[in-house]
Design a protein around this motif. Structure first.
Motif, short mmCIF file in Angstrom:
data_model
loop_
_atom_site.label_atom_id
_atom_site.label_comp_id
_atom_site.label_asym_id
_atom_site.label_seq_id
_atom_site.Cartn_x
_atom_site.Cartn_y
_atom_site.Cartn_z
N GLN A 13 0.99 -1.18 -0.15
CA GLN A 13 0.07 0.02 0.04
C GLN A 13 0.91 1.17 0.02
O GLN A 13 2.41 1.10 0.67
CB GLN A 13 -0.83 0.00 1.16
CG GLN A 13 -2.08 -0.90 1.09
CD GLN A 13 -2.82 -0.90 2.33
OE1 GLN A 13 -2.95 -0.60 3.31
NE2 GLN A 13 -4.27 -1.09 1.80
N ALA A 14 0.22 2.26 -0.49
CA ALA A 14 1.06 3.71 -0.55
C ALA A 14 1.47 3.86 0.79
O ALA A 14 0.81 3.76 1.85
CB ALA A 14 0.14 4.81 -0.98
N GLY A 15 2.72 4.29 0.72
CA GLY A 15 3.37 4.63 2.20
C GLY A 15 4.15 3.51 2.63
O GLY A 15 5.08 3.82 3.70
N GLY A 16 4.14 2.51 2.37
CA GLY A 16 4.67 1.35 2.45
C GLY A 16 6.17 1.09 2.03
O GLY A 16 6.89 2.03 1.36
N SER A 17 6.94 0.19 2.63
CA SER A 17 8.31 -0.07 2.10
C SER A 17 8.29 -1.46 1.53
O SER A 17 7.70 -2.43 1.73
CB SER A 17 9.10 0.11 3.37
OG SER A 17 8.94 1.28 3.86
N LEU A 18 9.61 -1.67 0.73
CA LEU A 18 10.13 -2.73 0.26
C LEU A 18 11.38 -2.98 0.10
O LEU A 18 12.07 -2.01 -0.10
CB LEU A 18 9.29 -3.02 -1.21
CG LEU A 18 7.96 -3.46 -1.44
CD1 LEU A 18 7.54 -3.58 -2.75
CD2 LEU A 18 7.83 -4.94 -0.76
N LEU A 80 13.25 0.81 -0.60
CA LEU A 80 12.30 1.49 -1.04
C LEU A 80 11.22 1.92 0.02
O LEU A 80 10.87 1.14 0.54
CB LEU A 80 11.35 1.00 -2.34
CG LEU A 80 12.29 0.31 -3.30
CD1 LEU A 80 11.20 -0.50 -4.31
CD2 LEU A 80 12.92 1.62 -4.32
N ASN A 81 11.20 3.31 0.44
CA ASN A 81 10.26 3.71 1.40
C ASN A 81 9.28 4.59 0.97
O ASN A 81 9.47 5.45 -0.28
CB ASN A 81 11.39 4.64 2.30
CG ASN A 81 12.25 3.61 3.02
OD1 ASN A 81 11.96 2.57 3.29
ND2 ASN A 81 13.39 4.26 3.47
N ARG A 82 8.39 4.90 1.55
CA ARG A 82 7.26 6.02 1.39
C ARG A 82 6.57 5.83 0.00
O ARG A 82 6.68 6.71 -0.84
CB ARG A 82 7.70 7.27 1.68
CG ARG A 82 8.27 7.54 2.92
CD ARG A 82 8.28 8.89 3.25
NE ARG A 82 9.01 9.83 2.54
CZ ARG A 82 10.41 9.97 2.46
NH1 ARG A 82 10.99 9.45 3.15
NH2 ARG A 82 11.02 10.93 1.41
#
Length: 122
Positions: A13-18, A80-82
Motif C-alpha cells: 500500500q502507499a506509504g509502505g516499504s519494500l 524503497l520507502n514511502r
C-alpha cells in the motif's frame, strides 16, 4: 557472467516499504537499479560502486530509495520507502564488470536481470 537475479518485489500500500535484492553470479564493479513502466522509457533509480561503496541516486526516487551492497554475497539491495502508486513498475538490476567512465553512466551496463514487479496501491 550469468544474469543477475532480482527478488523482493511485491504488492504494498502507499506509504509502505519494500527491500529488493539483486544477486550477481560474480564480482562486478558497479551494480544499479532501474525501473520501467510499460510504454515508458526505462529510468535509473540508483547505482553503487561495489569497491568503494560510492552511491548515486537519480531523481526518480531520490530521498526514498537507498542502495547498499554485500560484497561477500555479490548482492546489492534497494530499500524503497514511502512508496507511491506512481512507483509501480518493473524494477531491474544491472551490473557491469568494469567501472569504465563511472557507475552512474547507465548506458554502459551490459548485464541485466529479468526484473521484479513492484505494485503500489492507493
Amino acid at each position: 557472467q550469468a544474469r543477475p537475479m532480482e527478488s523482493g518485489g511485491g504488492s504494498v500500500q502507499a506509504g509502505g516499504s519494500l527491500r529488493l535484492s539483486c544477486t550477481a553470479s560474480g564480482r562486478s564493479a558497479c551494480m544499479a537499479w532501474f525501473r520501467q513502466v510499460p510504454g515508458k522509457q526505462r529510468e535509473g533509480v540508483a547505482t553503487i560502486n561495489t569497491r568503494g561503496g560510492d552511491t548515486w541516486y537519480f531523481d526518480s526516487m531520490k530521498g526514498r530509495a537507498f542502495i547498499s551492497r554485500d560484497n561477500a554475497k555479490n548482492t546489492a539491495y534497494l530499500q524503497l520507502n514511502r512508496l507511491k502508486p506512481e512507483d509501480t513498475a518493473m524494477y531491474y538490476c544491472a551490473t557491469k564488470y568494469e567501472e569504465g567512465w563511472g557507475c552512474p553512466r547507465v548506458e554502459s551496463y551490459n548485464n541485466w536481470g529479468q526484473g521484479t514487479q513492484v505494485t503500489v496501491s492507493p
